[in-house]
Design an enzyme around this catalytic site. Structure first.
Site, PDB file in Angstrom:
ATOM      1  N   THR B 161      -3.652  15.569 -15.404  1.00  0.00           N
ATOM      2  CA  THR B 161      -4.261  14.791 -14.302  1.00  0.00           C
ATOM      3  C   THR B 161      -5.571  14.206 -14.841  1.00  0.00           C
ATOM      4  O   THR B 161      -5.548  13.201 -15.532  1.00  0.00           O
ATOM      5  CB  THR B 161      -4.488  15.652 -13.041  1.00  0.00           C
ATOM      6  OG1 THR B 161      -5.261  16.798 -13.371  1.00  0.00           O
ATOM      7  CG2 THR B 161      -3.160  16.090 -12.446  1.00  0.00           C
ATOM      8  N   LYS B 187      -2.082  22.081 -18.529  1.00  0.00           N
ATOM      9  CA  LYS B 187      -3.005  21.079 -18.000  1.00  0.00           C
ATOM     10  C   LYS B 187      -4.110  21.810 -17.225  1.00  0.00           C
ATOM     11  O   LYS B 187      -3.890  22.907 -16.683  1.00  0.00           O
ATOM     12  CB  LYS B 187      -2.303  20.059 -17.106  1.00  0.00           C
ATOM     13  CG  LYS B 187      -1.637  20.532 -15.878  1.00  0.00           C
ATOM     14  CD  LYS B 187      -2.340  20.389 -14.545  1.00  0.00           C
ATOM     15  CE  LYS B 187      -3.457  19.439 -14.469  1.00  0.00           C
ATOM     16  NZ  LYS B 187      -4.179  19.626 -13.151  1.00  0.00           N
ATOM     17  N   THR B 198      -6.271  24.962 -10.709  1.00  0.00           N
ATOM     18  CA  THR B 198      -5.369  23.815 -10.857  1.00  0.00           C
ATOM     19  C   THR B 198      -4.979  23.739 -12.283  1.00  0.00           C
ATOM     20  O   THR B 198      -5.496  22.942 -13.054  1.00  0.00           O
ATOM     21  CB  THR B 198      -5.954  22.453 -10.554  1.00  0.00           C
ATOM     22  OG1 THR B 198      -6.460  22.467  -9.254  1.00  0.00           O
ATOM     23  CG2 THR B 198      -4.877  21.373 -10.604  1.00  0.00           C
ATOM     24  N   GLU B 284     -13.476  19.464 -16.046  1.00  0.00           N
ATOM     25  CA  GLU B 284     -13.899  18.129 -15.633  1.00  0.00           C
ATOM     26  C   GLU B 284     -15.355  17.878 -16.001  1.00  0.00           C
ATOM     27  O   GLU B 284     -16.247  18.608 -15.580  1.00  0.00           O
ATOM     28  CB  GLU B 284     -13.666  17.939 -14.139  1.00  0.00           C
ATOM     29  CG  GLU B 284     -12.197  17.663 -13.850  1.00  0.00           C
ATOM     30  CD  GLU B 284     -11.862  17.598 -12.375  1.00  0.00           C
ATOM     31  OE1 GLU B 284     -10.785  17.097 -12.057  1.00  0.00           O
ATOM     32  OE2 GLU B 284     -12.665  18.061 -11.554  1.00  0.00           O
ATOM     33  N   ASN B 406     -15.421  13.894  -9.336  1.00  0.00           N
ATOM     34  CA  ASN B 406     -15.001  14.496  -8.078  1.00  0.00           C
ATOM     35  C   ASN B 406     -15.571  13.845  -6.836  1.00  0.00           C
ATOM     36  O   ASN B 406     -15.170  14.166  -5.722  1.00  0.00           O
ATOM     37  CB  ASN B 406     -15.291  15.996  -8.105  1.00  0.00           C
ATOM     38  CG  ASN B 406     -14.328  16.684  -9.046  1.00  0.00           C
ATOM     39  OD1 ASN B 406     -13.125  16.636  -8.837  1.00  0.00           O
ATOM     40  ND2 ASN B 406     -14.861  17.266 -10.111  1.00  0.00           N
ATOM     41  N   THR B 411      -9.588   8.118  -5.578  1.00  0.00           N
ATOM     42  CA  THR B 411      -9.595   6.650  -5.671  1.00  0.00           C
ATOM     43  C   THR B 411      -9.679   6.152  -7.102  1.00  0.00           C
ATOM     44  O   THR B 411      -9.662   6.918  -8.034  1.00  0.00           O
ATOM     45  CB  THR B 411     -10.768   6.093  -4.843  1.00  0.00           C
ATOM     46  OG1 THR B 411     -11.957   6.793  -5.220  1.00  0.00           O
ATOM     47  CG2 THR B 411     -10.492   6.272  -3.382  1.00  0.00           C
TER      48      THR B 411
END
Lengths: 411, 411
Positions: B161, B187, B198, B284, B406, B411
């Site tokens: 992702t 992932k 996640t 991230e 985040n 979007t």
């Protein structure tokens, strides 16, 4: 949980008031030089020996000033002053730190001519650095207390660290036909999480109430106010909320059998909730206050836990910062709670807008949601449809500035 | 805790290997159109019916594919394939989401001509959106599996992702005189915290081992590897680690009485630890991997808890990002742990540099510390001097980019 009751109607907000509004208190702040320019040393003095109550951080590493304050209060449960510095936390400083905190207490006691154990000590700032005692000594030497608005502002400023605004509150109520006031001052603003975070809260009241009953009241109220805010999930070594009650208002002694006890409890709740929300809103780098209300939990305690889990989620916080109505982040936070959840019955609202009903997505207007998320205050409402438990929690968004502030906190 | 043992010496790293290195596996990935351009649908197929084991998120809101996978495995504890999509998590999607996951499973089963319950399903992406089943159907239609390096890369890419790099590993060992291999793909990269975040992890091995023993082994290893990484403290609805063991290596069936059982356990540990660290490092917005080692705790479990508390602290993470040797942040994190701590006996090291010994600050060279913190990997070592418990945890720093990613995830 902090909830409106009929007694809440009897509480009056005094917008311009603060810690000097209750009768018989003085305060002040000076620049002792622990920081470059900002005032960094303050003191509140009660003209009469006061009942008191305090709650402390749950960190294993309680800083030296907290140890000394507990020793002061243990002796007679009475206080006449609190001396506070910012810039240096005096935490993880071993025996020397303890001696420094004792010295700070004795200097303050000498200054106002009271026994040492009638003085409490608080510190906030960098962990692991020693106090510059010469500066503290000089600072206490030149510190003067008074009753002017400027004196209150000086104290409120002296206790701040990375806070961007002063935090104060004042409320009053009629008890036994006399006006009882309560004022507060606080500092945030990072390392704010459960059970007292890097926050100091000082409350003054002219109510007559014993230290025993005041302590029980403060503990109860703290659970639904100060302990329900989170900025970053980190708990400090130095947190303390301290109340002094000097009894000069003239009411009959308050205890749970007094007909106006619930009014006094509301006064304390309003004051603590106000300071707690101000701290959350001024979290490091924060651009908005996030208020979470949880209903339908198995108990009030579980509702509060879930509320705090949501308020503490980095993903919820960044989504709110970006005005992105990504309610999946809220589900993520609820989902990992150890509390009871029925995964098929959850409703989520953003303000008035339903996002999820019965755990099923609801169509909503993305533009309207985005617009709502641009407000200063964002309310998230969750109904678990399991039981009668209710609770609230407060937090703030997570912005670039949080990273910036904390990537170089010491420099 | 993941610790080197003598058996570890017997494990060989295969730098260019992956999920196709163990014999008898094929895989592939395609662009089904769930995302703009990136591959988003992948499949691993075992040529033989394989033993299997899986661990799942502890979130209350387990996504539909996890429910379906558990149903598949419950039937015979055997699998022949796993089909995975990114972009859509198929979580909080109610009955329709469940039907969609069933349909995805049956499409995959039909494609390779096996019973439905020999296929597992996994999804990752946005919560609360429905699967675009026509795209899934077309994607499965055009998906082809093979044994080339490109096929492995396609699968590894299809499951990502916000990850910035593919995550894979491969190790081998001699068991019963034959070479047994294990390969993995995973992932990350946000919403990574306890008990499966996640993250999806897929491991293939040609070892012969029953599903029963493989399941016990995976649970044990997960506790010290995948469950010890944290990116942001948030747990996802979709996490899963799944191992398929097709027995084609030719070893005698492995169980705890087999003389090489500990070698097999090391093989699994090395593989899981490698993927876990790759996930933490690619958190991230992360710029570096933070590795925490805790010794002297009352138990291994408490050591792991404390390690994870440090790795999860926003204040530690931002300080590391800013290369600021602010060990007070580490004390803050340790201090709020529910584990046993003696506040007077804690040592903290940053790499080789002592910061705190016996809970007392040690003078250190700020420039040297800053230099060290600029490395790709930062090691923090804590000794509590209480007991024999040891543990490790892994996390990453918290940067502007975490906020950026985040603040507008959808979007």
């Amino acid at each position: 949980m902090y909830q409106a009751t009929t007694d809440k109607q009897l509480i009056k907000n005094i917008p311009d008031g603060g810690i000097l509004t209750p009768k018989g208190f003085q305060c002040g702040g000076v620049h002792a030089g622990l920081r470059y320019t900002k005032l960094d040393l303050g003191m509140i003095v009660s003209e009469e020996l006061a009942s008191c109550a305090a709650v402390y951080t749950t960190s294993h590493f309680q800083a030296a000033p907290l140890v000394v304050t507990q020793e002061s209060i243990a002796k007679e449960q009475l206080l006449q002053a609190i001396v506070v510095n910012s810039a240096c936390a005096n935490a993880c400083t071993g025996e020397q730190g303890y001696q420094d905190a004792l010295k700070m207490r004795s200097l303050a006691a000498e200054k106002i001519g009271v026994p040492e154990h009638h003085v409490a000590v608080a510190s906030t700032g960098v962990i692991g650095e020693f106090m510059q005692m010469e500066k503290i000594q000089n600072g206490i030497g030149k510190l003067s207390v008074g009753k002017a608005i400027e004196d209150a502002k000086d104290f409120q400023t002296a206790i701040l660290t990375t806070d961007t605004v002063m935090k104060s509150c004042c409320y009053s109520a009629e008890i036994d036909g006399v006006t009882v006031s309560m004022g507060g001052a606080a500092k945030g603003s990072g390392m704010i999480h459960p059970n007292m975070a890097t926050m100091l809260g000082f409350l003054t009241t002219d109510a007559k109430v014993s230290s025993e009953h005041l302590t029980a009241a403060l503990k109860e109220v703290t659970n639904t106010t100060f302990n329900q805010i989170t900025v970053d999930g980190d708990t400090s070594t130095n947190d303390m909320v301290l109340v002094m009650a000097n009894g000069t208002a003239g009411n009959q002694p308050l205890d749970p059998t007094h007909p106006d006890w619930t009014v006094f409890m509301e006064l304390l709740k309003e004051s603590c909730a106000s300071l707690a929300k101000q701290i959350a809103k001024d979290g490091e780098g924060a651009t908005k206050l996030i208020e979470i209300s949880v209903a339908g939990a198995m108990s009030d305690e579980e509702a509060r836990m879930i509320g705090k889990q949501i308020a503490g989620s980095n993903l919820v916080k960044t989504a709110v910062y970006g005005a992105d109505a990504n309610w999946g982040r809220i589900i993520g936070a609820i989902g990992q709670s150890p509390s009871s959840i029925n995964p098929k019955t959850v409703d989520i609202y953003l303000g008035e807008m339903a996002m999820l009903k019965g755990s099923t997505p609801v169509d909503f207007d993305e533009d309207e949601a985005r617009e709502y998320l641009l407000n200063d205050k964002v309310e998230i409402f969750v109904d678990l449809h399991l039981g009668d438990g209710k609770g609230m929690a407060w937090g703030c968004d997570l912005s670039y500035d949080y990273v910036k502030i904390n990537a170089s906190y010491r420099t």
